[in-house]
Enzyme design. Structure first.
Site, PDB file in Angstrom:
ATOM      1  N   HIS A  99       0.861  -1.168   0.085  1.00 55.92           N
ATOM      2  CA  HIS A  99       0.005   0.098  -0.155  1.00 55.92           C
ATOM      3  C   HIS A  99       0.793   1.103   0.081  1.00 55.92           C
ATOM      4  CE1 HIS A  99       0.904   0.964   4.235  1.00 55.92           C
ATOM      5  NE2 HIS A  99       0.812  -0.096   4.592  1.00 55.92           N
ATOM      6  N   GLU A 137      -2.538  -7.274   7.382  1.00 54.80           N
ATOM      7  CA  GLU A 137      -1.157  -7.142   7.935  1.00 54.80           C
ATOM      8  C   GLU A 137      -1.118  -7.969   9.331  1.00 54.80           C
ATOM      9  OE1 GLU A 137       1.898  -7.130   7.831  1.00 54.80           O
ATOM     10  OE2 GLU A 137       2.529  -5.258   7.295  1.00 54.80           O
TER      11      GLU A 137
END
Length: 209
Positions: A9, A87
């Site tokens: 990201h 994550e």
């Protein structure tokens, strides 16, 4: 053969402030992070993806949206949002300032085989790699000749990539950290093969915008 494009990201506020940003917290993309994602999208604009799999965290979903807005082959393409691409969870450390003198932080970065997050309720490296690998394996089975875009997170991607290409657990963070919106290409035939790694050659914006 399945070809995976794995993208981290864009840069976020918590990235900038050097705080733990794991699987249970989010912060917005910075203007520089948005620009990075747009540039990544332009870089990949002529790649015809058969599927897109994205972490269900906002920073990854926003990055994927900016990338796909630039793509020239969206007709019929569906985006899959996957919890298993979130994550690694840092437990009580989520959002806390990173202490680089901390033993477990050092293990996480340099010796993931020794990392033990029990004291702060975090997720193990084995759990992270197991769930992310399961997602990749399912996609490679479904699209044995396909091209897949994965948009996820730094720790997840570097440990996943290194484990897929056969590195031992002690070296699962080797080559990291991945740059924001970097592109890594991995091919799956009989085994996984690294084609390109941590590519940010397309980025032209280096200052905060």
């Amino acid at each position: 053969m399945t070809t995976f494009y794995l993208v981290r990201h864009g840069k976020t506020e918590l990235n900038l402030s050097l705080r733990f940003q794991g699987g249970e917290i989010d912060s917005p993309l910075l203007p520089i992070g948005i620009e990075q994602a747009i540039q990544a999208g332009r870089y990949l604009s002529d790649v015809r993806f058969d599927a897109v799999a994205v972490s269900t965290q906002k920073r990854a979903m926003d990055t994927a949206n900016y990338i796909l807005k630039e793509n020239n082959h969206l007709d019929g393409l569906t985006v899959r949002y996957q919890d298993k691409l979130r994550e690694i969870k840092f437990g009580k450390r989520e959002g806390a300032e990173i202490d680089h003198t901390d033993e477990q932080t050092a293990y996480l970065r340099q010796r993931p085989d020794l990392y033990d997050p029990t004291a702060f309720g975090g997720e193990t490296i084995d759990s992270l790699v197991s769930r992310s690998t399961e997602t990749i394996e399912k996609l490679s089975e479904e699209f044995p000749e396909g091209t897949i875009l994965i948009v996820a997170h730094g720790v997840l991607l570097i440990t996943l990539i290194n484990s897929l290409i056969g590195k031992e657990k002690a070296k699962w963070r080797e080559g990291g950290p991945l740059a924001n919106t970097s592109v890594t290409i991995v091919e799956k035939a009989d085994d996984y093969k690294l084609i390109s790694f941590n590519d940010i050659s397309y980025q032209t914006t280096t200052e905060e915008a």
